[in-house]
Write an enzyme that holds these catalytic residues in place. Structure first.
Site, PDB file in Angstrom:
ATOM      1  N   ARG A  29      69.026  60.625  33.447  1.00  0.00           N
ATOM      2  CA  ARG A  29      69.073  61.389  32.309  1.00  0.00           C
ATOM      3  C   ARG A  29      69.616  62.784  32.923  1.00  0.00           C
ATOM      4  O   ARG A  29      69.060  63.469  33.805  1.00  0.00           O
ATOM      5  CB  ARG A  29      67.956  61.821  31.610  1.00  0.00           C
ATOM      6  CG  ARG A  29      67.652  60.649  30.561  1.00  0.00           C
ATOM      7  CD  ARG A  29      66.841  61.245  29.459  1.00  0.00           C
ATOM      8  NE  ARG A  29      65.943  62.125  29.536  1.00  0.00           N
ATOM      9  CZ  ARG A  29      65.079  62.737  28.624  1.00  0.00           C
ATOM     10  NH1 ARG A  29      65.360  62.161  27.372  1.00  0.00           N
ATOM     11  NH2 ARG A  29      64.361  63.790  28.747  1.00  0.00           N
ATOM     12  N   THR A  73      72.367  67.509  29.423  1.00  0.00           N
ATOM     13  CA  THR A  73      72.879  66.889  28.074  1.00  0.00           C
ATOM     14  C   THR A  73      71.979  66.009  27.719  1.00  0.00           C
ATOM     15  O   THR A  73      71.926  65.207  26.431  1.00  0.00           O
ATOM     16  CB  THR A  73      74.061  66.168  28.455  1.00  0.00           C
ATOM     17  OG1 THR A  73      74.030  65.379  29.196  1.00  0.00           O
ATOM     18  CG2 THR A  73      75.177  67.106  28.817  1.00  0.00           C
ATOM     19  N   ASP A  78      56.939  63.497  32.651  1.00  0.00           N
ATOM     20  CA  ASP A  78      58.194  62.677  33.400  1.00  0.00           C
ATOM     21  C   ASP A  78      57.521  61.532  34.003  1.00  0.00           C
ATOM     22  O   ASP A  78      56.634  61.735  35.027  1.00  0.00           O
ATOM     23  CB  ASP A  78      58.721  63.651  34.276  1.00  0.00           C
ATOM     24  CG  ASP A  78      60.029  62.849  34.689  1.00  0.00           C
ATOM     25  OD1 ASP A  78      59.821  61.959  35.403  1.00  0.00           O
ATOM     26  OD2 ASP A  78      61.168  63.586  34.605  1.00  0.00           O
ATOM     27  N   ASP A 111      58.262  60.962  37.848  1.00  0.00           N
ATOM     28  CA  ASP A 111      57.687  61.988  38.803  1.00  0.00           C
ATOM     29  C   ASP A 111      56.212  61.685  38.764  1.00  0.00           C
ATOM     30  O   ASP A 111      55.498  61.922  40.104  1.00  0.00           O
ATOM     31  CB  ASP A 111      57.862  63.531  38.250  1.00  0.00           C
ATOM     32  CG  ASP A 111      59.353  63.984  38.428  1.00  0.00           C
ATOM     33  OD1 ASP A 111      60.001  63.086  39.478  1.00  0.00           O
ATOM     34  OD2 ASP A 111      59.906  64.864  37.634  1.00  0.00           O
TER      35      ASP A 111
HETATM   36  C1  PRP Z   1      63.246  58.476  31.961  1.00  0.00           C
HETATM   37  C2  PRP Z   1      62.431  57.367  31.710  1.00  0.00           C
HETATM   38  C3  PRP Z   1      63.656  56.582  31.087  1.00  0.00           C
HETATM   39  C4  PRP Z   1      64.394  57.969  30.242  1.00  0.00           C
HETATM   40  C5  PRP Z   1      64.070  57.824  28.775  1.00  0.00           C
HETATM   41  O1  PRP Z   1      63.782  58.242  33.244  1.00  0.00           O
HETATM   42  O2  PRP Z   1      61.953  56.655  32.671  1.00  0.00           O
HETATM   43  O3  PRP Z   1      64.580  55.961  31.827  1.00  0.00           O
HETATM   44  O4  PRP Z   1      64.015  58.981  30.992  1.00  0.00           O
HETATM   45  O5  PRP Z   1      64.719  58.947  28.143  1.00  0.00           O
HETATM   46  P1  PRP Z   1      65.809  58.776  26.932  1.00  0.00           P
HETATM   47  O6  PRP Z   1      65.369  57.783  26.282  1.00  0.00           O
HETATM   48  O7  PRP Z   1      66.172  59.861  26.464  1.00  0.00           O
HETATM   49  O8  PRP Z   1      67.093  57.986  27.945  1.00  0.00           O
HETATM   50  P2  PRP Z   1      64.779  59.674  33.956  1.00  0.00           P
HETATM   51  O9  PRP Z   1      66.219  59.517  33.587  1.00  0.00           O
HETATM   52  O10 PRP Z   1      63.934  60.685  33.860  1.00  0.00           O
HETATM   53  O11 PRP Z   1      64.708  59.027  35.467  1.00  0.00           O
HETATM   54  P3  PRP Z   1      63.913  58.489  36.492  1.00  0.00           P
HETATM   55  O12 PRP Z   1      63.100  57.228  36.009  1.00  0.00           O
HETATM   56  O13 PRP Z   1      64.486  58.562  37.698  1.00  0.00           O
HETATM   57  O14 PRP Z   1      62.757  59.787  36.690  1.00  0.00           O
HETATM   58  N1  URA Z   2      61.528  60.719  30.324  1.00  0.00           N
HETATM   59  C1  URA Z   2      60.199  60.829  30.606  1.00  0.00           C
HETATM   60  O1  URA Z   2      59.874  60.413  31.818  1.00  0.00           O
HETATM   61  N2  URA Z   2      59.561  61.447  29.932  1.00  0.00           N
HETATM   62  C2  URA Z   2      59.701  61.789  28.513  1.00  0.00           C
HETATM   63  O2  URA Z   2      58.762  62.268  27.759  1.00  0.00           O
HETATM   64  C3  URA Z   2      61.214  61.792  28.199  1.00  0.00           C
HETATM   65  C4  URA Z   2      61.981  61.062  28.855  1.00  0.00           C
END
Ligand code: PRP
Ligand code: URA
Length: 209
Positions: free
Chosen positions: A104, A108, A200, A203
């Site tokens: 993400r 945005t 997150d 993380d």
């Molecule tokens: C997080 C999570 C989802 C997404 C959800 O990933 O694991 O993939 O956000 O958010 P959304 O429903 O608004 O799209 P992130 O993009 O933070 O990547 P990561 O798993 O690499 O930390």
């Molecule tokens: N991605 C995450 O990991 N946590 C949230 O709460 C939203 C998006």
């Protein structure tokens, strides 16, 4: 038409509460995500087709059910979805594993794709798509768009926590898929994080930040 199942099981809710706790460290967080994925997978595979086969027990011969040759693929949404894979593979060890990398944008909140590798014959497989968080729904929608473009018609999305906004968006964009949610939370905050959520997920699984 797909089904949405909110698991709401005491074992799953208990483990999600531990996940939410900001004091839960990386090691325990990983173990909990894996355990929750296993429990969710048990429910998500409830409708796997079976056929009767002959079996001879020490007592008698009988016709009893076994899972038919349904081909499965687990396709986690990177990174955080990776944390759910081993729990799922504990139940279906012969499943093939693909990966979709989506991240993400911090401003945005829209996902962008950076990696994709899928098992052969993906169109014929039941695809389990795990990602711990369904927030705006953007990542899940894009992942399902992608899998469908490869010809897949049998898709089950699995998340530990969903926001109502993201669940609605995914159901609207892809009404035909099955969705499994460990817990439906309250809302998204101004940064598109789930409230109360767990922060997150990526993380916390990988110990980054
Ligand atoms: C997080 C999570 C989802 C997404 C959800 O990933 O694991 O993939 O956000 O958010 P959304 O429903 O608004 O799209 P992130 O993009 O933070 O990547 P990561 O798993 O690499 O930390
Ligand atoms: N991605 C995450 O990991 N946590 C949230 O709460 C939203 C998006």
């Amino acid at each position: 038409m797909g089904n949405t199942v909110i698991l709401d099981h005491p074992l799953i809710r208990h483990k999600i509460t531990l996940l939410r706790d900001e004091r839960t460290g990386t090691r325990d967080f990983r173990i909990l995500v894996e355990e929750i994925a296993l429990l969710m997978c048990y429910e998500a595979l409830r409708d796997l087709p079976t056929e009767l086969v002959a079996v001879k027990t020490p007592i008698a011969s009988a016709m009893e059910p076994m899972i038919t040759g349904k081909k499965l693929a687990v396709v986690p949404i990177l990174r955080a979805g990776l944390g759910m894979v081993d729990g799922i593979l504990t139940l279906v060890p012969s499943a093939k594993v693909g990966h979709i990398g989506l991240c993400r944008d911090e401003v945005t909140h829209k996902p962008h794709e950076y990696y994709c590798k899928l098992p052969g014959g993906i169109a014929e497989r039941l695809v389990i798509l795990p990602d711990p968080m369904l927030a705006t729904g953007g990542s899940a929608i894009q992942a399902v768009d992608f899998i469908k473009a490869k010809g897949c018609t049998n898709i089950k999305f699995m998340c530990v926590i969903a926001a109502p906004e993201g669940l609605k968006a995914l159901q609207t964009a892809h009404p035909d898929i099955d969705i499994y949610v460990g817990c439906l939370d309250d809302h998204l905050n101004e940064n598109a994080y789930i409230v109360p959520g767990l922060g997150d997920a990526g993380d916390r699984i990988f110990g980054t930040k």
